[in-house]
Every structure is written in C-alpha cells, then in structure tokens.
Design a protein around this motif. Structure first.
Motif, mmCIF file in Angstrom:
data_model
loop_
_atom_site.group_PDB
_atom_site.id
_atom_site.type_symbol
_atom_site.label_atom_id
_atom_site.label_comp_id
_atom_site.label_asym_id
_atom_site.label_seq_id
_atom_site.Cartn_x
_atom_site.Cartn_y
_atom_site.Cartn_z
ATOM 1 N N GLY A 42 0.461 -1.653 -0.112
ATOM 2 C CA GLY A 42 -0.067 -0.237 0.064
ATOM 3 C C GLY A 42 1.159 1.244 -0.108
ATOM 4 O O GLY A 42 1.936 1.367 0.464
ATOM 5 N N ALA A 46 -1.702 4.310 4.130
ATOM 6 C CA ALA A 46 -2.618 3.733 2.995
ATOM 7 C C ALA A 46 -3.153 2.129 4.713
ATOM 8 O O ALA A 46 -4.188 1.886 4.710
ATOM 9 N N ARG A 218 -5.137 0.446 0.734
ATOM 10 C CA ARG A 218 -5.703 1.459 0.691
ATOM 11 C C ARG A 218 -6.584 2.153 0.788
ATOM 12 O O ARG A 218 -7.931 2.194 1.190
ATOM 13 N N GLN A 219 -6.145 3.561 1.458
ATOM 14 C CA GLN A 219 -7.069 4.435 2.741
ATOM 15 C C GLN A 219 -7.773 3.733 3.479
ATOM 16 O O GLN A 219 -9.122 3.693 3.937
#
Length: 506
Positions: A42, A46, A218-219
């Motif tokens: 990531g 992330a 991710r995020q």
C-alpha cells in the motif's frame, strides 16, 4: 507453505480503528499461513503501520478480531503479542547502541526462562542465527555494527524471544543491493523453517520473487486480500496499490514561464548518510523560473538527503550545485539564503521552528542576521509589529506575537513557517512534505502558497510522498528511488504512470 485448505494460522478479521473523528482502518482483513511470506502492500498512509501496530499491541482495535489457529486472541498491549509469538522488526531498529547484541536480548527478555544469563542468551542468538542462515556476533557492540549487521541482530533477537510470526517493515530499504538479496534469501529460509512472515515493502520485484501471497491496502481499506503472488503481474499489483485513476487530480493551472531561467541546477550530486543508509547517488535536477518540479518516491529513498544537501546542512561529496546562476556546491546556508533559497522542512518543529520560542521570535529568526531588527539591541517593537502583520496576512488562528509556537496546531504552525520563508526574496522554495499531518483546509493553504511562489516567477522543488499532491501541483515530475532519479513524467500524468515509476517498474 501449507495447502490452501489447511486451517488459517493467523486471521485478522474486520479490524477498524479511529483516531478521534478520523477513520484510519475500516474492516481490514488478512490471512497468514504457517510457513508463508505474505506481502502487505500500500502507498504511504494506506494503513499498513496502524494494522501492524494493532497486531503487535501498540494500538487497540475499535472493531474486529484477531484469531490464532482458530482461537480468538486478545492483544491489549505489546506483551500480549510477544506472549503469542508475534514479533516485529521495524525499519528503525530497536537496539541500544551502547549495549552488545546479547545485552540487548537480555534487556528485552526481562528475565524470562532460558534467557536469564549472558551465556543462555548468547547460545540462543547463535542457535537462531544458524537455523535461518545468518551470521552474528553476540558479543559485538551495536554501535560498531553496520546497518545490515544491526538488522540481522534485531531479527535474531526477536526470534530468540520466541516469535513464530515475524513482521518485517521495509527490510531492504536501508540495505545495498547485495545485502538486500542476502536478506530476501534469508526471509525465504525463515519461512521454510515454519515461520510466518508479513513482509511490508514497496518494492514489487521483491514481492514477485519472494512472497507467496499478498494483501493490498488503500486509504485504510483492504482492496485485495490473500491473493497468490504468482497470479499477478507487477503492473496489476501497482494498479491495485494506486487505483484505476487514469488522470491525476484536478491540477493547478501551470504558471511555467516559457524558457524561464534555470533557478536550480543539480548535477550528479552525491551525498552520504552517517548511518550507511540510502543517500544520493548522482542526482541531477533542473528547475526553471515559474515551475513546480515534483519529486515523487517512497520515503527513505534519499529525499531527506536531497533536501539537506540543497539547504547546505549536508555536505555534497561529488557533483555541482548552482542557484540562480551562482555556484553554491560548498556554500554556507547563509549564502544560499542570500541567493533566495527558502525551505519548508519535512518536520516543521524539529527543523523549521523552535517550539519554545514565541511566534514573533520564530518569524524573526532568519532576518536578525541581516540587521533587519538590530541597531545595537533587538528592536522588539518592530518584531512584534511584523508578527502581527504576518498573523493577519496568513490568518494564523489563535496566534499572538507572544504565544509559544509549540501551542499552535500543526496547520497554524505551518502558516508561521510559510510567513517567514515566503518573503520578497524567495527565488527557490524547497518544500519537503509540506502538508504532512495537516487537515484538508490547511493543505489547501499550503498548496495555494506553492502556486503563488511559481506565479511570482520564482520556482518550487516539491518533495512529497503524497502522490495526489505531486500530481496536483507539478509541471514536471521526477521519480526518486534508491538515491537516484529513476524517471520523469510530464505534469498531468496519471497516478498509475507515476506510481509504476515510484515502485521501480518502467
């Protein structure tokens, strides 16, 4: 690695975490099998570190559960993780330099059975090293060891403490190519002995060549979980990491001056790090008037050393540097500032501001030398008047000239720094991670300031690990990896294009 039908050795299920109102993890999951190397991927931010901090007992999850061999595992503190056989080797090693390797193990063991004497601890270290094919000297003082030797000592220490699940955070980031190859081979040998390994890395060639499965975050969310590495290409993995975005975020209108003067020319710069990690190896850059040149890259690849070399706080060992037409390779910091160099450092409170000084004092720091506030004694009245004007101009909430700077929020402290650095003499702004730790509103203020620098006919070198920031502001994008500039993209390039270069794939 056991067959897919075997019981899950370690399962992270639906883990979520908030810091205040900010949701940093949402329903994250991961399966780790016995004898597996599982890559956790990531971009910066992330959520990988937060997830591993939950697994090692540093943070407590708000929701979700951890299961070990099917049984629910309560990890409320680091000691719980250690007792369950979970250990982590951080990118910055947790060793006491004044102690020997064996003394570090004794310190960590805290009197546990089998590790109560130097002889027992030394035997445990040597036995562990032999099992995984590493060489260490238990009697060596940590301060005398190279980076690679310290890493081996840290791994053996964690394993000697009983870890059967080993988390490795960017284990090759500070190693030479040869040392990295040796470490990756050792990681596979560890898995062959039955250890389960979580490998956190940004280097996709390492993922392809040395892991069994991977999970991508991710995020704060899991976007791909427990995928067999052999089923994916590097391009597909990179796409999972940066998303399907085909174009960058809305980009600031370019203020690039056609054929603008070269305000910065760096030619084949070489600088070293005192700890032996990645420095700069032949870095060449050119920044023109009216231009924002973004330097993208995963952290720890020489960006800090580049910023320090440009400022003058780190000596340039080879190569040449010129600023607005003047040779400054070995010039002092003061000389570079006289020529218009200004900097927003990556850590505003450690390198840009002095927290214990007042706002007025911090705003005046760079102007006292030139006599702006001196005629024998410091002209405190003028300093205060200028501070009031800066506070009003930058809308620094809650600030007064007398307020101790450490009491300001991150965004308002950054405004103090902007007010001081972006004076009428700026010709080149080096902005290193200028929005790190700031909220959306504060980020917008910083971005607007960078745009205004370029619009004024000066230039900006923007060094950032935030890919969206790079894409939004840059007229050109240079990618930095392993201390070198490894590629360049035009402004307006997609996240996927830049992300592929960042991760070492062209």
């Amino acid at each position: 690695m056991p067959a897919a039908s075997a019981p899950v050795f370690l399962e992270l299920r639906g883990l979520s975490k908030r810091f205040g109102e900010r949701l940093v993890l949402e329903g994250v999951g991961l399966h780790l099998e016995r004898g597996e190397v599982h890559a956790l991927l990531g971009e910066n931010g992330a959520g990988k570190s937060t997830l591993m901090n939950i697994l090692t007992g540093v943070y407590l999850a708000d929701d979700g559960e951890i299961r070990l061999q099917g049984e629910r595992l309560a990890i409320r503190r680091p000691a719980d993780a250690s007792a369950a056989g979970i250990g982590m080797v951080h990118q910055h090693f947790r060793l006491v330099e004044r102690f020997s390797v064996v003394e570090n193990l004794l310190l960590a063991a805290g009197g546990r059975k089998g590790l109560r004497s130097a002889a027992e601890a030394s035997a445990a270290l040597l036995r562990t090293a032999e099992q995984i094919g590493l060489r260490i000297d238990p009697q060596a003082q940590v301060a005398d060891l190279s980076v690679a030797e310290r890493q081996r000592a840290e791994i053996c220490k964690v394993l000697a403490l009983g870890a059967r699940i080993l988390i490795l955070d960017e284990p090759t980031a500070v190693l030479t190519d040869r040392e990295a190859g040796d470490m990756l081979s050792a990681i596979r040998r560890m898995a062959d002995t039955g250890l389960s390994i979580v490998l956190i890395t940004h280097k996709l060639r390492e993922v392809i060549g040395h892991s069994h499965r991977l999970t991508v975050m991710r995020q704060g969310r899991t976007v791909a979980a427990n995928l067999p590495t052999t089923s994916l290409s590097m391009e597909e993995i990179a796409r999972l990491m940066v998303g399907e975005q085909k174009a960058g975020p809305e980009r600031a209108p370019s203020t690039l001056i056609s054929n603008g003067a070269d305000l910065l020319i760096a030619h084949q710069l070489c600088v070293s790090r005192a700890d032996g990690g990645v420095g700069n190896d032949g870095v060449s850059l050119r920044v023109r008037a009216g231009e924002v040149l973004g330097v993208a890259g995963v952290g720890g690849n020489g960006q800090q050393q580049l910023a320090d070399a440009l400022l003058g706080s780190l000596p340039i060992e080879a190569g040449n540097l010129s600023l607005d037409g003047a040779e400054v390779t070995h010039a002092s910091i003061a000389r570079r500032r006289d020529l218009g160099l200004r900097i927003i450092p990556s850590d505003r409170m450690a390198s840009g501001l002095i927290g214990e000084l007042s706002v007025a004092d911090n705003l005046a720091l760079t102007r006292v030398r030139g006599g702006h506030y001196r005629s024998g004694w410091l002209n405190r009245a003028r300093m205060r008047a200028d501070a009031l004007a800066a506070i009003a101009r930058q809308a620094i909430a809650g600030a007064t000239p007398e307020l101790r700077t450490s009491l300001l929020s991150g965004g308002n402290a950054q405004k103090v720094l902007l007010a001081r650095e972006l004076d009428s003499g700026v010709r080149l702004l080096v902005a290193h991670s200028p929005t790190r730790g700031l909220d959306v509103k504060a980020c917008a203020v910083v971005h607007q300031a960078i745009r205004e620098v370029a619009a004024s006919g000066a230039a900006c070198l923007l060094i950032s690990e935030d890919l969206e920031e790079i894409l939004a502001l840059s007229d050109r994008i240079a990618v930095m990896s392993a201390g070198r500039i490894t590629g360049e993209c035009p402004g307006g390039s997609s996240a996927e294009e830049v992300g592929r270069l960042m991760l070492g794939h062209v």
